[in-house]
Design an enzyme around this catalytic site. Structure first.
Site, mmCIF file in Angstrom:
data_model
loop_
_atom_site.group_PDB
_atom_site.id
_atom_site.type_symbol
_atom_site.label_atom_id
_atom_site.label_comp_id
_atom_site.label_asym_id
_atom_site.label_seq_id
_atom_site.Cartn_x
_atom_site.Cartn_y
_atom_site.Cartn_z
ATOM 1 N N GLU A 156 0.816 -1.207 0.000
ATOM 2 C CA GLU A 156 0.000 0.000 0.000
ATOM 3 C C GLU A 156 0.862 1.275 0.000
ATOM 4 O O GLU A 156 2.094 1.220 0.014
ATOM 5 C CB GLU A 156 -0.962 -0.017 1.185
ATOM 6 N N HIS A 157 0.200 2.420 0.002
ATOM 7 C CA HIS A 157 0.858 3.719 -0.129
ATOM 8 C C HIS A 157 1.875 3.960 0.983
ATOM 9 O O HIS A 157 1.684 3.565 2.134
ATOM 10 C CB HIS A 157 -0.182 4.840 -0.116
ATOM 11 N N ASP A 158 2.962 4.587 0.626
ATOM 12 C CA ASP A 158 3.981 5.061 1.572
ATOM 13 C C ASP A 158 4.656 3.950 2.361
ATOM 14 O O ASP A 158 5.257 4.213 3.407
ATOM 15 C CB ASP A 158 3.378 6.087 2.550
ATOM 16 N N ASN A 207 1.943 3.051 5.063
ATOM 17 C CA ASN A 207 2.886 3.667 6.001
ATOM 18 C C ASN A 207 3.633 2.660 6.874
ATOM 19 O O ASN A 207 4.184 3.032 7.912
ATOM 20 C CB ASN A 207 2.186 4.699 6.891
#
Length: 214
Positions: free
Chosen positions: A133-135, A153
């Site tokens: 997922e993102h980051d 994250n």
């Protein structure tokens, strides 16, 4: 014009990488280097010699599933040929989001999704249908197994393995060299150098960096 490359390794992961590279259509596979005796060809590509015979070749990828062994072979190649360049194998059916960074020598398999602003290190494996997922940050020489999910994250340390079907929720840190067992769900931070599994995942014991997990 396609670039000439070589492959290091002749196991199951090498078969996956050959398929990805053929589908990419950007490289011409000259052959394979492998220290396994009695292997002469793989999927129609000849064995060119042992890994120590790679000095005159310029580009390639390490097709070894075990994280620690992949690091050992990388170091061996660089000691023999400091100018050797490692390529990435990214399946055309993988989804790569905006502002994703992927280091050299990494593999992204069919159906994998890497969402926006994720950072994938060098010599990583993002396996079939895995989701990053993102980051998220994935450290060098780490593997995200088939159908695993890393929540946004999160940080996965180098030489770590998120096994088949395991899930790491958002904002989790996993230390270097840690192995998360298949089907587990990680909801708390995990230290470096441990084996953890279960729902929720719990630390079972310490593990050595070179301990086999496949």
């Amino acid at each position: 014009m396609m670039e000439n490359i070589t492959i290091f390794g002749a196991g199951g992961h090498a078969k996956v990488i050959i398929d990805i590279l053929e589908r990419q259509g950007a490289y011409h596979i000259e052959g394979i280097f492998v220290d396994t005796p009695n292997v002469r060809e793989l999927m129609g590509y000849p064995v060119l010699g042992n890994i120590s015979d790679c000095c005159s070749y310029k580009r390639g990828i390490i097709a070894i599933g075990d994280n620690f062994d992949r690091q050992v072979v990388t170091n061996k190649i660089k000691s023999l040929n400091p100018d050797f360049k490692f390529i990435n194998a990214i399946h055309p059916n993988a989804t790569i989001g905006k502002e994703v960074t992927i280091g050299y020598g990494s593999v992204v398999s069919a159906g994998a999704i890497i969402n926006a602003h994720a950072l994938i290190g060098n010599h990583c494996i993002i396996n079939t249908n895995a989701t990053v997922e993102h980051d998220v940050i994935i450290g060098d020489y780490s593997t995200v197994g088939p159908s695993s999910t890393i929540g946004g994250n999160s940080i996965i340390g180098r030489l770590s393995n998120v096994s088949l079907g395991a899930n790491v929720i958002q904002k989790i840190k996993v230390g270097d060299g840690t192995l998360i067992g298949a089907g587990s769900t990680v909801i708390n931070e995990l230290p470096a150098g441990v084996l953890a599994y279960g729902i929720p995942a719990r630390v079972i014991r310490k593990r050595d960096p070179n301990e086999k997990y496949l």
